[in-house]
Motif scaffolding. Structure first.
Motif, PDB file in Angstrom:
ATOM      1  N   HIS A  74       0.825  -1.211   0.000  1.00  0.00           N
ATOM      2  CA  HIS A  74       0.000   0.000   0.000  1.00  0.00           C
ATOM      3  C   HIS A  74       0.859   1.261   0.000  1.00  0.00           C
ATOM      4  CE1 HIS A  74      -3.792  -2.041   0.231  1.00  0.00           C
ATOM      5  NE2 HIS A  74      -3.415  -2.729   1.302  1.00  0.00           N
ATOM      6  N   MET A  75       2.021   1.188   0.603  1.00  0.00           N
ATOM      7  CA  MET A  75       2.923   2.340   0.582  1.00  0.00           C
ATOM      8  C   MET A  75       3.406   2.601  -0.839  1.00  0.00           C
ATOM      9  SD  MET A  75       6.318   2.969   2.919  1.00  0.00           S
ATOM     10  CE  MET A  75       5.356   2.989   4.431  1.00  0.00           C
ATOM     11  N   ASP A  76       3.772   1.548  -1.548  1.00  0.00           N
ATOM     12  CA  ASP A  76       4.212   1.710  -2.929  1.00  0.00           C
ATOM     13  C   ASP A  76       3.079   2.195  -3.827  1.00  0.00           C
ATOM     14  OD1 ASP A  76       6.816   1.053  -2.485  1.00  0.00           O
ATOM     15  OD2 ASP A  76       6.647  -1.029  -3.148  1.00  0.00           O
ATOM     16  N   ALA A  77       1.873   1.688  -3.574  1.00  0.00           N
ATOM     17  CA  ALA A  77       0.732   2.080  -4.397  1.00  0.00           C
ATOM     18  C   ALA A  77       0.399   3.560  -4.215  1.00  0.00           C
ATOM     19  CB  ALA A  77      -0.487   1.229  -4.041  1.00  0.00           C
ATOM     20  N   ALA A  78       0.510   4.042  -3.003  1.00  0.00           N
ATOM     21  CA  ALA A  78       0.160   5.436  -2.726  1.00  0.00           C
ATOM     22  C   ALA A  78       1.318   6.394  -2.944  1.00  0.00           C
ATOM     23  CB  ALA A  78      -0.339   5.564  -1.287  1.00  0.00           C
ATOM     24  N   HIS A  79       2.547   5.882  -2.835  1.00  0.00           N
ATOM     25  CA  HIS A  79       3.721   6.754  -2.923  1.00  0.00           C
ATOM     26  C   HIS A  79       4.773   6.124  -3.828  1.00  0.00           C
ATOM     27  CE1 HIS A  79       1.877   8.864   0.443  1.00  0.00           C
ATOM     28  NE2 HIS A  79       1.745   7.700   1.032  1.00  0.00           N
ATOM     29  N   SER A  80       4.369   5.872  -5.066  1.00  0.00           N
ATOM     30  CA  SER A  80       5.270   5.249  -6.030  1.00  0.00           C
ATOM     31  C   SER A  80       6.135   6.322  -6.681  1.00  0.00           C
ATOM     32  CB  SER A  80       4.457   4.519  -7.099  1.00  0.00           C
ATOM     33  OG  SER A  80       3.653   5.450  -7.815  1.00  0.00           O
ATOM     34  N   SER A  81       6.774   5.963  -7.775  1.00  0.00           N
ATOM     35  CA  SER A  81       7.648   6.899  -8.465  1.00  0.00           C
ATOM     36  C   SER A  81       6.879   8.105  -8.994  1.00  0.00           C
ATOM     37  CB  SER A  81       8.357   6.187  -9.630  1.00  0.00           C
ATOM     38  OG  SER A  81       7.393   5.628 -10.515  1.00  0.00           O
ATOM     39  N   THR A  82       5.564   7.948  -9.174  1.00  0.00           N
ATOM     40  CA  THR A  82       4.764   9.084  -9.644  1.00  0.00           C
ATOM     41  C   THR A  82       4.400  10.035  -8.515  1.00  0.00           C
ATOM     42  OG1 THR A  82       2.722   7.822  -9.343  1.00  0.00           O
ATOM     43  CG2 THR A  82       3.775   7.720 -11.509  1.00  0.00           C
ATOM     44  N   ALA A  83       4.581   9.580  -7.285  1.00  0.00           N
ATOM     45  CA  ALA A  83       4.323  10.424  -6.114  1.00  0.00           C
ATOM     46  C   ALA A  83       5.384  10.136  -5.080  1.00  0.00           C
ATOM     47  CB  ALA A  83       2.929  10.154  -5.555  1.00  0.00           C
ATOM     48  N   PRO A  84       6.638  10.537  -5.362  1.00  0.00           N
ATOM     49  CA  PRO A  84       7.748  10.147  -4.490  1.00  0.00           C
ATOM     50  C   PRO A  84       7.623  10.703  -3.081  1.00  0.00           C
ATOM     51  CG  PRO A  84       8.405  11.888  -6.005  1.00  0.00           C
ATOM     52  CD  PRO A  84       7.051  11.433  -6.447  1.00  0.00           C
ATOM     53  N   HIS A 137      -7.588  -8.598   7.725  1.00  0.00           N
ATOM     54  CA  HIS A 137      -8.847  -9.178   8.200  1.00  0.00           C
ATOM     55  C   HIS A 137      -9.536  -9.995   7.109  1.00  0.00           C
ATOM     56  CE1 HIS A 137      -9.063  -7.602  12.219  1.00  0.00           C
ATOM     57  NE2 HIS A 137      -8.839  -6.363  11.812  1.00  0.00           N
ATOM     58  N   ALA A 138      -9.323  -9.619   5.859  1.00  0.00           N
ATOM     59  CA  ALA A 138      -9.932 -10.366   4.751  1.00  0.00           C
ATOM     60  C   ALA A 138      -9.271 -11.721   4.563  1.00  0.00           C
ATOM     61  CB  ALA A 138      -9.844  -9.553   3.461  1.00  0.00           C
ATOM     62  N   GLY A 139      -8.099 -11.895   5.158  1.00  0.00           N
ATOM     63  CA  GLY A 139      -7.392 -13.171   5.042  1.00  0.00           C
ATOM     64  C   GLY A 139      -6.732 -13.377   3.694  1.00  0.00           C
ATOM     65  N   SER A 140      -6.616 -12.306   2.917  1.00  0.00           N
ATOM     66  CA  SER A 140      -5.994 -12.419   1.595  1.00  0.00           C
ATOM     67  C   SER A 140      -4.515 -12.754   1.721  1.00  0.00           C
ATOM     68  CB  SER A 140      -6.163 -11.106   0.826  1.00  0.00           C
ATOM     69  OG  SER A 140      -7.507 -10.716   0.756  1.00  0.00           O
ATOM     70  N   GLU A 141      -4.033 -13.468   0.748  1.00  0.00           N
ATOM     71  CA  GLU A 141      -2.614 -13.828   0.748  1.00  0.00           C
ATOM     72  C   GLU A 141      -1.775 -12.578   0.550  1.00  0.00           C
ATOM     73  OE1 GLU A 141       0.514 -16.752  -1.666  1.00  0.00           O
ATOM     74  OE2 GLU A 141      -1.647 -16.822  -2.077  1.00  0.00           O
ATOM     75  N   ALA A 142      -0.728 -12.458   1.313  1.00  0.00           N
ATOM     76  CA  ALA A 142       0.129 -11.277   1.234  1.00  0.00           C
ATOM     77  C   ALA A 142       0.766 -11.179  -0.150  1.00  0.00           C
ATOM     78  CB  ALA A 142       1.214 -11.334   2.300  1.00  0.00           C
ATOM     79  N   PRO A 143       0.832  -9.980  -0.728  1.00  0.00           N
ATOM     80  CA  PRO A 143       1.452  -9.818  -2.045  1.00  0.00           C
ATOM     81  C   PRO A 143       2.935 -10.130  -1.988  1.00  0.00           C
ATOM     82  CG  PRO A 143       1.058  -7.683  -1.030  1.00  0.00           C
ATOM     83  CD  PRO A 143       0.399  -8.697  -0.158  1.00  0.00           C
ATOM     84  N   PRO A 144       3.481 -10.699  -3.051  1.00  0.00           N
ATOM     85  CA  PRO A 144       4.919 -11.007  -3.047  1.00  0.00           C
ATOM     86  C   PRO A 144       5.747  -9.724  -3.019  1.00  0.00           C
ATOM     87  CG  PRO A 144       3.987 -11.304  -5.239  1.00  0.00           C
ATOM     88  CD  PRO A 144       2.830 -11.062  -4.326  1.00  0.00           C
ATOM     89  N   VAL A 145       6.863  -9.781  -2.346  1.00  0.00           N
ATOM     90  CA  VAL A 145       7.775  -8.639  -2.295  1.00  0.00           C
ATOM     91  C   VAL A 145       8.556  -8.585  -3.602  1.00  0.00           C
ATOM     92  CG1 VAL A 145       9.753  -7.628  -1.100  1.00  0.00           C
ATOM     93  CG2 VAL A 145       7.952  -8.769   0.210  1.00  0.00           C
ATOM     94  N   SER A 146       8.598  -7.418  -4.206  1.00  0.00           N
ATOM     95  CA  SER A 146       9.283  -7.241  -5.486  1.00  0.00           C
ATOM     96  C   SER A 146      10.735  -7.712  -5.405  1.00  0.00           C
ATOM     97  CB  SER A 146       9.245  -5.759  -5.883  1.00  0.00           C
ATOM     98  OG  SER A 146      10.135  -5.486  -6.944  1.00  0.00           O
TER      99      SER A 146
END
Length: 371
Positions: free
Chosen positions: A198-208, A233-242
């Motif tokens: 979520h940090m990368d999604a909100a503050h990616s290279s387009t919003a450093p 809480h949704a129990g979703s599988e954690a996204p892979p780390v780049s």
């Protein structure tokens, strides 16, 4: 633990503490001193003793080993992690002195006003330690922003873990802290990649934005916590780390030895000659050792910035040039502190416009690295 309040005779320690506090509100840096006078802290110490643990809350007291107990500082940080408002951990990460704010609505009252019991305090400390230890393990396989988040975002991630476990039940005598501490380890492993995502999604290279700026902004942190908790809480599988964030095999994600804080500030050209600096002791032991000596002459705590690369500080007390660390060692010697450390990081003691010298240098370095 609820304590029945009774009337106190005039001149009681509690009354004297309140009078002293009222007379000294103009100096918030001293709020930490009033903690030692708070009867709540004495009650906590007694409860911890009954549990077979040590609890230190007075300045100058040596902290117990992790197995023996904890200090009021560690207790306050852990309780701040458990609080529902992430602004508490954001403030504590920037400056631990915010924990002792005793004003109306201040952090100290939020943490200790309802007199948390020793089991809750000790359990919170254990849980936060478990999160920190797991993050350290995870960081060994990371680099870049992921490594920085694991190392510097420890309190925010501990806050996430506490909120996932619903801290409203943690003040119950029946709460199972052993189970909570055990759950904290796998939960930390899930929380880190979600928060990074979520940090990368909100503050990616387009919003450093640097890790430091994000972790110092209560609103940004609140939004990131909300999104991460939703996915946990949704129990979703954690996204892979780049792969960009994964350290190469057999490579430790160590940062190269960086220039000194003084060198960074000199190279950045941010400070003009004559910029004032203020000395502040780093910990309670140092504060106790130097307090009287510093009070004798206010000039001993003041210096100004120069552009001298080797001796960047001009000490007001002797009118001579010193390096930040060399000046601190000189102060130790002149104060007659026989048990002073053999080496010191001077930049952690000198403040520029209320900001610690090493932190200002780190902020500048991060900005340059991102550019």
């Amino acid at each position: 633990m609820n304590v029945i309040r009774t009337g106190k005779p005039e001149g009681s320690p509690e009354l004297l503490a309140r009078i002293t506090h009222a007379r000294n509100r103009q100096n918030p840096v001293r709020d930490r001193d009033f903690v030692s006078l708070d009867p709540t802290q004495s009650l906590i110490s007694e409860e911890m003793f009954i549990l077979g643990l040590q609890y230190t809350h007075r300045r100058g007291e040596p902290d117990p080993t992790p197995e023996q107990g904890c200090s009021v500082v560690e207790a306050a940080i852990s309780l701040a992690c458990a609080h529902s408002n992430p602004r508490l951990v954001v403030g504590a990460k920037q400056n631990v002195e915010t924990l002792w704010d005793r004003s109306v609505g201040g952090t100290y009252g939020l943490l200790f006003g309802e007199e948390p019991g020793a089991p809750q305090i000790w359990g919170s400390v254990r849980l936060r330690r478990a999160v920190g230890n797991q993050l350290h393990e995870l960081s060994q396989k990371l680099q870049g922003r992921a490594f920085a988040l694991a190392e510097r975002g420890d309190l925010l991630i501990a806050h996430l873990v506490f909120q996932y476990m619903d801290p409203k039940e943690m003040n119950s005598d029946e709460y199972d802290w052993d189970e909570a501490v055990a759950q904290a380890i796998p939960l930390t492993t899930r929380a880190l990649p979600w928060l990074l995502h979520h940090m990368d999604a909100a503050h990616s290279s387009t919003a450093p934005a640097s890790i430091t700026r994000i972790l110092s902004d209560p609103k940004l942190c609140r939004d990131l916590v909300s999104l991460t908790l939703r996915d946990l809480h949704a129990g979703s599988e954690a996204p892979p780390v780049s792969t960009d964030y994964r350290a190469k095999a057999h490579q430790h994600p160590r940062k190269p030895r960086r220039p000194s804080s003084a060198t960074i500030l000199l190279n950045a050209g941010e400070l003009g000659p004559g910029t004032p600096l203020e000395f502040r002791p780093l910990n309670s032991t140092e504060e106790a050792a130097l307090r009287d000596w510093l009070t004798e002459d206010g000039r001993r705590s003041r210096a100004t910035w120069t552009n001298n690369r080797r001796y960047s500080l001009l000490w007001e007390f002797d009118g001579k040039h010193h390096s930040p660390s060399g000046l601190v060692m000189t102060m130790y010697e002149l104060a007659g502190w026989e048990e002073s450390p053999i080496a010191v990081q001077g930049a952690t003691r000198w403040y520029i416009e209320g900001e610690r010298m090493d932190r200002r240098a780190e902020r500048i370095l991060e900005k340059l690295e991102e550019e």
